[in-house]
Design a protein around this motif. Sequence first.
Motif, PDB file in Angstrom:
ATOM      1  N   ASP A  85      55.563 -34.032 -53.176  1.00 14.63           N
ATOM      2  CA  ASP A  85      56.466 -33.097 -52.515  1.00 14.63           C
ATOM      3  C   ASP A  85      57.703 -32.831 -53.363  1.00 14.63           C
ATOM      4  O   ASP A  85      58.190 -31.707 -53.426  1.00 14.63           O
ATOM      5  CB  ASP A  85      56.901 -33.640 -51.153  1.00 14.63           C
ATOM      6  N   MET A  86      58.199 -33.868 -54.012  1.00 11.39           N
ATOM      7  CA  MET A  86      59.389 -33.702 -54.849  1.00 11.39           C
ATOM      8  C   MET A  86      59.089 -32.813 -56.049  1.00 11.39           C
ATOM      9  O   MET A  86      59.924 -31.987 -56.443  1.00 11.39           O
ATOM     10  CB  MET A  86      59.918 -35.055 -55.304  1.00 11.39           C
ATOM     11  N   LYS A  87      57.897 -32.956 -56.617  1.00 14.33           N
ATOM     12  CA  LYS A  87      57.520 -32.106 -57.756  1.00 14.33           C
ATOM     13  C   LYS A  87      57.432 -30.654 -57.320  1.00 14.33           C
ATOM     14  O   LYS A  87      57.876 -29.758 -58.040  1.00 14.33           O
ATOM     15  CB  LYS A  87      56.182 -32.562 -58.344  1.00 14.33           C
ATOM     16  N   ALA A  88      56.868 -30.425 -56.144  1.00 17.59           N
ATOM     17  CA  ALA A  88      56.767 -29.061 -55.627  1.00 17.59           C
ATOM     18  C   ALA A  88      58.154 -28.487 -55.368  1.00 17.59           C
ATOM     19  O   ALA A  88      58.427 -27.322 -55.681  1.00 17.59           O
ATOM     20  CB  ALA A  88      55.925 -29.048 -54.351  1.00 17.59           C
ATOM     21  N   HIS A  89      59.027 -29.294 -54.816  1.00 17.52           N
ATOM     22  CA  HIS A  89      60.400 -28.849 -54.543  1.00 17.52           C
ATOM     23  C   HIS A  89      61.140 -28.564 -55.850  1.00 17.52           C
ATOM     24  O   HIS A  89      61.859 -27.566 -55.960  1.00 17.52           O
ATOM     25  CB  HIS A  89      61.139 -29.906 -53.721  1.00 17.52           C
ATOM     26  N   LEU A  90      60.944 -29.414 -56.834  1.00 10.77           N
ATOM     27  CA  LEU A  90      61.563 -29.220 -58.145  1.00 10.77           C
ATOM     28  C   LEU A  90      61.123 -27.898 -58.756  1.00 10.77           C
ATOM     29  O   LEU A  90      61.950 -27.113 -59.241  1.00 10.77           O
ATOM     30  CB  LEU A  90      61.208 -30.391 -59.065  1.00 10.77           C
ATOM     31  N   GLU A  91      59.840 -27.629 -58.710  1.00  9.51           N
ATOM     32  CA  GLU A  91      59.319 -26.379 -59.271  1.00  9.51           C
ATOM     33  C   GLU A  91      59.883 -25.173 -58.510  1.00  9.51           C
ATOM     34  O   GLU A  91      60.242 -24.169 -59.120  1.00  9.51           O
ATOM     35  CB  GLU A  91      57.790 -26.372 -59.224  1.00  9.51           C
TER      36      GLU A  91
END
Length: 56
Positions: free
Chosen positions: A3-9
Amino acid sequence: MKDMKAHLEKLRVEAEECELISKLATNPTKKELFAKLAAHHRTLANEVERTMNESK
């Protein structure tokens, strides 16, 4: 972490979009607003990335 990677992107994409709008804007107020939004999104993205790196 996924989820954090998706939010970062998402934050990075939003920063790029705001920067593009800022560059294309003819109204000085809008140009400045979107430049500030781009910078804010980059700051948030950097914080998310830092947090992710600390969690490893």
